[in-house]
Write an enzyme that holds these catalytic residues in place. Structure first.
Site, mmCIF file in Angstrom:
data_model
loop_
_atom_site.group_PDB
_atom_site.id
_atom_site.type_symbol
_atom_site.label_atom_id
_atom_site.label_comp_id
_atom_site.label_asym_id
_atom_site.label_seq_id
_atom_site.Cartn_x
_atom_site.Cartn_y
_atom_site.Cartn_z
ATOM 1 N N THR A 34 0.698 -0.904 -0.094
ATOM 2 C CA THR A 34 -0.103 -0.088 0.213
ATOM 3 C C THR A 34 1.157 1.363 0.083
ATOM 4 O O THR A 34 0.266 2.210 -0.538
ATOM 5 C CB THR A 34 -0.900 0.143 0.956
ATOM 6 O OG1 THR A 34 -0.274 0.290 2.229
ATOM 7 C CG2 THR A 34 -1.919 -1.188 1.194
ATOM 8 N N CYS A 38 2.355 2.913 9.411
ATOM 9 C CA CYS A 38 1.437 3.029 10.433
ATOM 10 C C CYS A 38 2.155 2.654 12.036
ATOM 11 O O CYS A 38 2.868 2.286 11.814
ATOM 12 C CB CYS A 38 0.299 1.353 10.502
ATOM 13 S SG CYS A 38 -0.456 2.042 8.955
ATOM 14 N N CYS A 72 -4.969 5.492 11.021
ATOM 15 C CA CYS A 72 -4.311 5.198 12.591
ATOM 16 C C CYS A 72 -3.113 6.880 13.005
ATOM 17 O O CYS A 72 -2.148 6.587 13.801
ATOM 18 C CB CYS A 72 -3.957 4.414 13.013
ATOM 19 S SG CYS A 72 -1.752 4.231 12.148
ATOM 20 N N ASP A 487 16.915 10.762 51.092
ATOM 21 C CA ASP A 487 15.737 11.524 51.942
ATOM 22 C C ASP A 487 15.452 11.243 52.777
ATOM 23 O O ASP A 487 15.103 9.436 53.132
ATOM 24 C CB ASP A 487 15.198 11.511 50.366
ATOM 25 C CG ASP A 487 13.393 12.549 50.544
ATOM 26 O OD1 ASP A 487 14.165 13.786 50.045
ATOM 27 O OD2 ASP A 487 12.961 12.014 50.687
#
Length: 537
Positions: A34, A38, A72, A487
């Site tokens: 195609t 994606c 998408c 701490d």
């Protein structure tokens, strides 16, 4: 997750077939039949494995001749967590490209900031990502252009310059190449999509409206997409578009626990620069071309972002810095899986998975605030910072809230009279030493910083101990493995859980939490009732 996942074909195919959104941003799938690319979670039917090719970046897909999937929208994926986890050349380069350095300073400027030659930078980026710095910056410009095309009524010429393109022709050609649509067609598609959404909201019964959906409204003209406001644009073709307000959705990898993230930012907010208002954390931003005001609010599947900019050319930088502040590109599943291996930490992780490290939009600002917070309460640190802001910050206008100033620059603070600082003499010396070195670039704190080199330079300053250096490394530099064994809150939590409570013994136990010790600190802090651990009402 391993670096270079896109080279493991079998794992990539499994990820595409599973359509797991966790893998979005780790790699991109190009489909040979195609000509599109994606994200792994694309909802369409997965192509045959023999028709899939995998790339590490959208830029590499574009260079190979593939165009973005219209379904998408892979360019809107969260960024790869690799660039925030690592401190090597490629990761530092990617953070700078996201911050817009290539667009402002070119590839030589990028290389100069990294301390390498342009050839070395290009070679390493090509080797790991399949694209050089120009291609990576071009892909980012295309994403910004689409955002402006779809969400503002700006003339296309203004969109082109705001997105960083040198000419309208280059802008048009790039948009067509990447999205297979002209800019005008992109805007028309977005307008139709928004009109359809608005129609669905108007006709849906009240109980079917999704959480946080905007109220039904009359469609606005197609030149003004629904949900977006923008001030009138400057004349067509100018390089400094007028101010505009944008409404954006910032994606993240689930899960995300907003309590400590927004709680920390709200509880430590500096009056005039930051505020919590109507369920939204708001603050001013100092940006390359101007300033901005951002509002950020947690939603179930995104962070709602309302961004007002004095110059739209700062859009890409502003989004990048907001994402970095909220740690939105983190991979919480990988972090939590590692921390759960310790049976004493596992219940904390299971109780509120997806804790993030609250960071900053300005590394120098945070370093200054860390010094102001040495050995004082959160309220006292906010008071000290507010005085500096009022006296030395640049004023801004905020018609929607109570923000008044940008945080002062190191250059402005370097001229402060030490006698005017309401703090002990030794801390005044620490403060002045820090801002002077930041002002004259002897100390550079930024996304490009080498974490170990920055630590060494900070430790050489008077009054800087391990706690101050590591809290700057964790929240300003973004080191995910920074740890605070001295701490008080961490030691108290360790004792309650049955962990070793002395710094040396706790550090030895925490070796199993690497490289995510900064996240372990968030879970340990969360055992306390301090306001930083709770989402404000």
């Amino acid at each position: 997750m391993l670096n270079g996942m896109y080279t493991d074909r079998e794992r990539c195919v499994r990820a595409v077939r599973s359509k797991d959104a966790r893998f979005d941003g780790w790699f991109f799938t190009a489909v040979l039949t195609t000509g599109i690319y994606c994200r792994p979670s694309c909802p369409v039917v997965a192509p045959k494995p023999e028709n899939m090719v995998f790339h590490a970046s959208a830029a590499a897909c574009q260079q190979a001749g593939f165009r973005a999937c219209k379904r998408c929208r892979p360019d809107t994926s969260p960024g790869s967590p690799e660039w925030n986890r690592r401190a090597d050349l490629v990761a530092r380069a990617m953070r700078l490209i996201a911050d817009g350095v290539v667009d402002r300073e070119g590839v030589p400027g990028l290389a100069g900031r990294l301390g390498y030659s342009t050839r070395q930078v290009e070679r390493q980026l090509l080797a790991e990502l399949g694209a050089g710095p120009l291609a990576l910056a071009r892909a980012q410009r295309a994403q910004t252009a689409r955002l402006l095309v779809e969400s503002t009524p700006l003339p296309m010429a203004d969109v082109a310059f705001a997105a960083g393109f040198a000419s309208v022709r280059t802008f048009n050609d790039t948009v067509r190449e990447v999205f297979a649509l002209s800019p005008t067609e992109l805007r028309a598609r977005a307008s139709k999509r928004n009109d359809a959404t608005a129609g669905a909201l108007r006709t849906a019964p009240a109980h079917t409206l999704p959480p946080h959906a905007p109220p039904p409204h009359t469609p606005t003209p197609r030149t003004q997409p629904p949900g977006t406001t923008a001030t009138p644009a400057a004349s067509v073709g100018t390089s400094t578009p007028a101010p505009a307000t944008l409404h954006l959705r910032l994606p993240f990898r689930a899960p995300l626990s907003p309590d400590n993230l927004f709680g920390h930012l709200a509880a430590t907010a500096v009056p005039g620069v930051e505020e919590w208002r109507d369920g939204t954390y708001r603050r001013t931003l100092r940006l390359p071309y101007g300033h901005g005001i951002v509002g950020l609010a947690p939603r179930p599947d995104h962070i709602a972002c309302r961004l007002t900019l004095s110059d739209l050319r700062d859009l890409t930088v502003a989004i990048s810095r907001c994402r970095r502040m909220l740690d939105l590109d983190a991979d919480p599943v990988a972090v939590d899986d590692q921390l759960r291996t310790d049976p004493l930490l596992a219940p904390l992780v299971d109780k509120a998975p997806g804790r993030r490290v609250p960071r900053t939009v300005d590394e120098a600002e945070f370093a200054v605030r860390a010094v102001l917070g040495q050995q004082v309460s959160t309220a006292a640190a906010r008071t000290h910072a507010a005085r500096l802001v009022s006296a030395h910050g640049d004023a801004v206008d905020d018609p929607e809230g109570g923000l008044t100033h940008l945080f002062p620059t190191p250059e402005a603070l370097a001229g402060v009279d030490p006698g005017s600082l309401a703090m002990p003499r030794t801390r005044r010396t620490t403060f002045i030493s820090l801002v002077e070195q930041l002002a004259d670039d002897r100390l550079k704190l930024g996304v490009e910083s080498d974490w170990e080199e920055a630590r060494a330079r900070l430790l050489a300053l008077p009054g800087f101990g391990p706690w101050t250096v590591d809290v700057i490394a964790m929240r300003a530099l973004g080191d995910p493995d920074a740890f605070l064994p001295t701490d008080l809150g961490v030691r108290r939590a360790a004792q309650q859980l049955g962990l070793p409570s002395t710094p040396a013994a706790l550090t030895a136990r925490a070796a199993a939490w690497r490289p995510w010790r900064a996240y372990a600190v968030q879970y340990l802090w969360a055992t306390d009732s301090h306001p930083i651990n709770f989402l404000p009402a």
